[in-house]
Design a protein around this motif. Structure first.
Motif, PDB file in Angstrom:
ATOM      1  N   GLN A   2     -14.838  53.189 -37.442  1.00 33.69           N
ATOM      2  CA  GLN A   2     -14.918  51.610 -37.087  1.00 33.69           C
ATOM      3  C   GLN A   2     -14.546  51.827 -35.667  1.00 33.69           C
ATOM      4  O   GLN A   2     -13.475  52.646 -35.153  1.00 33.69           O
ATOM      5  CB  GLN A   2     -14.179  50.832 -37.801  1.00 33.69           C
ATOM      6  CG  GLN A   2     -14.709  50.578 -39.142  1.00 33.69           C
ATOM      7  CD  GLN A   2     -13.606  49.400 -39.851  1.00 33.69           C
ATOM      8  OE1 GLN A   2     -12.780  49.165 -39.371  1.00 33.69           O
ATOM      9  NE2 GLN A   2     -14.180  48.892 -40.998  1.00 33.69           N
ATOM     10  N   THR A   3     -15.084  51.062 -34.701  1.00 34.44           N
ATOM     11  CA  THR A   3     -14.820  51.195 -33.210  1.00 34.44           C
ATOM     12  C   THR A   3     -14.208  49.484 -32.844  1.00 34.44           C
ATOM     13  O   THR A   3     -14.848  48.591 -33.504  1.00 34.44           O
ATOM     14  CB  THR A   3     -15.707  51.612 -32.600  1.00 34.44           C
ATOM     15  OG1 THR A   3     -16.230  52.840 -32.991  1.00 34.44           O
ATOM     16  CG2 THR A   3     -15.589  51.842 -30.861  1.00 34.44           C
ATOM     17  N   LYS A   4     -13.584  49.454 -31.995  1.00 31.78           N
ATOM     18  CA  LYS A   4     -13.156  48.197 -31.515  1.00 31.78           C
ATOM     19  C   LYS A   4     -14.364  47.518 -30.611  1.00 31.78           C
ATOM     20  O   LYS A   4     -14.531  48.375 -29.661  1.00 31.78           O
ATOM     21  CB  LYS A   4     -11.661  47.991 -30.785  1.00 31.78           C
ATOM     22  CG  LYS A   4     -11.311  46.824 -30.254  1.00 31.78           C
ATOM     23  CD  LYS A   4      -9.851  46.825 -29.721  1.00 31.78           C
ATOM     24  CE  LYS A   4      -9.175  45.280 -29.514  1.00 31.78           C
ATOM     25  NZ  LYS A   4      -7.900  45.534 -28.927  1.00 31.78           N
ATOM     26  N   LEU A   5     -14.480  46.308 -30.547  1.00 31.25           N
ATOM     27  CA  LEU A   5     -15.564  45.804 -29.805  1.00 31.25           C
ATOM     28  C   LEU A   5     -14.922  44.242 -29.078  1.00 31.25           C
ATOM     29  O   LEU A   5     -14.401  43.704 -29.784  1.00 31.25           O
ATOM     30  CB  LEU A   5     -16.659  45.232 -30.543  1.00 31.25           C
ATOM     31  CG  LEU A   5     -17.706  44.536 -29.718  1.00 31.25           C
ATOM     32  CD1 LEU A   5     -18.427  45.289 -28.609  1.00 31.25           C
ATOM     33  CD2 LEU A   5     -19.068  44.165 -30.762  1.00 31.25           C
ATOM     34  N   VAL A  32     -19.262  38.855 -37.849  1.00 32.98           N
ATOM     35  CA  VAL A  32     -19.977  39.607 -36.615  1.00 32.98           C
ATOM     36  C   VAL A  32     -20.552  40.947 -37.249  1.00 32.98           C
ATOM     37  O   VAL A  32     -21.869  40.842 -37.155  1.00 32.98           O
ATOM     38  CB  VAL A  32     -19.048  40.031 -35.525  1.00 32.98           C
ATOM     39  CG1 VAL A  32     -19.826  40.649 -34.600  1.00 32.98           C
ATOM     40  CG2 VAL A  32     -18.374  38.590 -34.794  1.00 32.98           C
ATOM     41  N   ALA A  33     -20.039  41.652 -38.063  1.00 34.69           N
ATOM     42  CA  ALA A  33     -20.797  42.669 -38.693  1.00 34.69           C
ATOM     43  C   ALA A  33     -21.764  42.455 -39.464  1.00 34.69           C
ATOM     44  O   ALA A  33     -23.019  43.069 -39.557  1.00 34.69           O
ATOM     45  CB  ALA A  33     -19.694  43.395 -39.291  1.00 34.69           C
ATOM     46  N   ASP A  34     -21.554  41.188 -40.382  1.00 33.90           N
ATOM     47  CA  ASP A  34     -22.572  40.890 -41.223  1.00 33.90           C
ATOM     48  C   ASP A  34     -23.864  40.463 -40.225  1.00 33.90           C
ATOM     49  O   ASP A  34     -24.815  40.612 -40.692  1.00 33.90           O
ATOM     50  CB  ASP A  34     -22.131  39.700 -41.994  1.00 33.90           C
ATOM     51  CG  ASP A  34     -21.157  40.199 -43.129  1.00 33.90           C
ATOM     52  OD1 ASP A  34     -20.851  41.068 -43.172  1.00 33.90           O
ATOM     53  OD2 ASP A  34     -20.525  39.189 -43.841  1.00 33.90           O
TER      54      ASP A  34
END
Length: 80
Positions: A2-5, A32-34
């Motif tokens: 996982q990376t921060k956005l 947001v991921a969905d």
């Protein structure tokens, strides 16, 4: 991994997203991921065009919605 956005959005939009996330029992990050998953899946679709109403419903159900046990528990708690 996982990376921060970081996203820059209007304050009203952020408040609205947080309210929606709270109502749906998910985090804004999960929403947001969905969404990103949906648009990625849309790229792979077999040319089927979804109407705006159907697109708006995508991701509305919780992940365990297809689990009949979860549905039965929902009905049992609803009709107590």
């Amino acid at each position: 991994m996982q990376t921060k956005l970081t996203l820059r959005l209007d304050d009203a939009l952020i408040r609205s997203a947080k309210r929606h996330a709270a109502r749906s029992g998910r985090s804004v990050s999960q929403l947001v991921a969905d969404y990103f998953t949906l648009i990625g899946a849309g790229d792979e679709a077999s040319g089927v065009e979804l109407t705006p109403r159907v697109r708006a419903l995508l991701g509305a159900l919780p992940p365990d919605a297809s689990d009949t046990g979860a549905y039965r528990r929902h009905l049992a708690s609803k009709h107590r």
